[in-house]
Write a protein that holds these residues in place. Structure first.
Motif, PDB file in Angstrom:
ATOM      1  N   THR A  21       0.861  -1.157  -0.183  1.00 22.86           N
ATOM      2  CA  THR A  21      -0.120   0.132  -0.187  1.00 22.86           C
ATOM      3  C   THR A  21       0.765   1.086  -0.024  1.00 22.86           C
ATOM      4  O   THR A  21       0.498   2.480  -0.330  1.00 22.86           O
ATOM      5  N   GLY A  22       2.277   1.059   0.524  1.00 23.21           N
ATOM      6  CA  GLY A  22       2.982   2.396   0.199  1.00 23.21           C
ATOM      7  C   GLY A  22       2.670   3.138   1.782  1.00 23.21           C
ATOM      8  O   GLY A  22       3.062   4.319   1.884  1.00 23.21           O
ATOM      9  N   ILE A  23       1.807   2.674   2.788  1.00 22.31           N
ATOM     10  CA  ILE A  23       1.850   3.389   3.943  1.00 22.31           C
ATOM     11  C   ILE A  23       2.638   2.978   5.045  1.00 22.31           C
ATOM     12  O   ILE A  23       3.069   1.508   4.994  1.00 22.31           O
ATOM     13  N   SER A  24       3.295   3.943   5.642  1.00 18.97           N
ATOM     14  CA  SER A  24       4.026   3.262   6.955  1.00 18.97           C
ATOM     15  C   SER A  24       3.380   3.735   8.091  1.00 18.97           C
ATOM     16  O   SER A  24       2.400   4.618   8.464  1.00 18.97           O
ATOM     17  N   TYR A  25       3.760   2.892   9.149  1.00 20.13           N
ATOM     18  CA  TYR A  25       3.109   2.806  10.522  1.00 20.13           C
ATOM     19  C   TYR A  25       4.142   3.087  11.486  1.00 20.13           C
ATOM     20  O   TYR A  25       5.306   2.645  11.352  1.00 20.13           O
ATOM     21  N   THR A  26       3.599   3.408  12.760  1.00 12.90           N
ATOM     22  CA  THR A  26       4.589   3.630  13.723  1.00 12.90           C
ATOM     23  C   THR A  26       3.894   3.170  14.917  1.00 12.90           C
ATOM     24  O   THR A  26       2.486   3.390  15.001  1.00 12.90           O
TER      25      THR A  26
END
Length: 126
Positions: free
Chosen positions: A12-17
């Motif tokens: 998806t190209g989404i980054s998470y923290t």
């Protein structure tokens, strides 16, 4: 097993923290200096109420504010062009303004309302 602080989903190209026990998407805040005018705000409301998935995706990817600023610019340009063309077609001139101000105001209000309706239907609600 220790969890990574940052995680990027390649699909998806989404980054998470990580926050506590959960990974939350990194939502990019609105860019400084981007102005979203009347038309952009109307389109934002349309997306938020009618196309929630598109709105959420653009918000999480950080593309929403640039997109809304572009829609706002397109709408302003379209409004100016439509008003100019309709004023010529309706023969709303400075001479009419000098001769009959009330008729000139009536015609200008009609032209602007028509231009707003066209933009709303063609650009904002699509």
């Amino acid at each position: 097993m220790e969890l990574k602080k940052h995680y990027a989903d390649e699909q998806t190209g989404i980054s998470y923290t990580i926050h506590g026990d959960y990974y939350l998407p990194d939502i990019i805040p609105a860019e400084e200096g981007i102005t979203i005018g009347r038309w952009g705000q109307m389109h934002r409301d349309f997306l938020r109420n009618n196309k929630k998935v598109v709105f959420s995706i653009m918000l999480t990817q950080g593309t929403l504010y640039h997109y809304l600023a572009e829609i706002d610019k397109q709408a302003e340009d379209m409004f100016s062009q439509l008003v100019s063309d309709m004023v010529k077609a309706e023969d709303v001139t400075e001479q009419l303004k000098a001769d009959n101000q009330l008729l000139w105001i009536q015609k200008m209000n009609n032209v602007q309302a028509t231009a707003r309706e066209i933009i709303y239907n063609e650009l904002i609600c699509n």
